[in-house]
Design a protein around this motif. Structure first.
Motif, PDB file in Angstrom:
ATOM      1  N   ILE A  46       0.843  -1.206   0.000  1.00  0.00           N
ATOM      2  CA  ILE A  46       0.000   0.000   0.000  1.00  0.00           C
ATOM      3  C   ILE A  46       0.873   1.249   0.000  1.00  0.00           C
ATOM      4  N   GLN A  47       1.968   1.222   0.754  1.00  0.00           N
ATOM      5  CA  GLN A  47       2.890   2.356   0.748  1.00  0.00           C
ATOM      6  C   GLN A  47       3.503   2.557  -0.631  1.00  0.00           C
ATOM      7  N   ARG A  48       3.802   1.460  -1.325  1.00  0.00           N
ATOM      8  CA  ARG A  48       4.356   1.574  -2.680  1.00  0.00           C
ATOM      9  C   ARG A  48       3.334   2.161  -3.645  1.00  0.00           C
ATOM     10  N   VAL A  49       2.063   1.800  -3.484  1.00  0.00           N
ATOM     11  CA  VAL A  49       1.027   2.374  -4.344  1.00  0.00           C
ATOM     12  C   VAL A  49       0.934   3.874  -4.111  1.00  0.00           C
ATOM     13  N   ASP A  56       2.970   0.351 -10.247  1.00  0.00           N
ATOM     14  CA  ASP A  56       4.063  -0.370  -9.624  1.00  0.00           C
ATOM     15  C   ASP A  56       3.742  -1.861  -9.606  1.00  0.00           C
ATOM     16  N   HIS A  57       4.587  -2.649 -10.260  1.00  0.00           N
ATOM     17  CA  HIS A  57       4.330  -4.089 -10.386  1.00  0.00           C
ATOM     18  C   HIS A  57       4.437  -4.827  -9.056  1.00  0.00           C
ATOM     19  N   TYR A  58       5.328  -4.426  -8.178  1.00  0.00           N
ATOM     20  CA  TYR A  58       5.461  -5.099  -6.881  1.00  0.00           C
ATOM     21  C   TYR A  58       4.216  -4.930  -6.025  1.00  0.00           C
ATOM     22  N   SER A  59       3.587  -3.761  -6.139  1.00  0.00           N
ATOM     23  CA  SER A  59       2.385  -3.534  -5.332  1.00  0.00           C
ATOM     24  C   SER A  59       1.237  -4.423  -5.782  1.00  0.00           C
TER      25      SER A  59
END
Length: 148
Positions: A46-49, A56-59
């Motif tokens: 959620i922080q990455r989003v 962002d692919h990891y999110s």
């Protein structure tokens, strides 16, 4: 004496942190210590989003971990709440009578089951929707790149 109502509420409210496992099995429960890992990874997603946006692919992988963990804990709360007093007391209160009060269903147990069912289902569906939406949008973007 382990209360079915307390276990259901702990699984619903603190399940992603393993609180229900610690309540029922003690502080040395391995699964109780492992549950915060997917929860923390989901919060990191959620922080990455928020930081990098929805592209962002990891999110895409990390955010659903939080949802699926919460939904699984809500399901566990439902299962705890629906356990018969005889089975509950036989498993978690073996020294007590089969109809002892900690295994009985109360209104608090019913509210925990209802909230876990409603909110757990909503979180599970939202996790699926987020995952599939991002996946199909990515597929469309890749198809556009190939066609140009």
């Amino acid at each position: 004496m382990k209360s079915k109502t307390v276990a259901a509420w702990l699984a619903f409210l603190g399940g992603p942190l393993g609180l229900h496992r610690f309540y029922l099995y003690g502080l040395f429960d391995t699964l109780g210590w492992l549950l915060p890992i997917p929860t923390a990874l989901g919060v990191y997603g959620i922080q990455r989003v928020l930081e990098f946006g929805q592209d962002d692919h990891y999110s895409w992988v990390l955010v659903p971990l939080l949802g699926f963990t919460f939904a699984a804990c809500a399901l566990r709360a439902i299962l705890y709440g629906l356990t018969t007093p005889e089975k509950w007391n036989a498993r978690f209160n073996p020294q007590a009578a089969s109809d002892a009060p900690p295994g009985r269903t109360h209104w608090g147990t019913i509210f925990a089951i209802g909230l876990a069912l409603m909110i757990g289902t909503a979180v599970l569906m939202a996790s699926f929707a987020f995952s599939f939406q991002r996946y199909f949008e990515y597929q469309i973007e890749e198809a556009r790149k190939i066609s140009q």
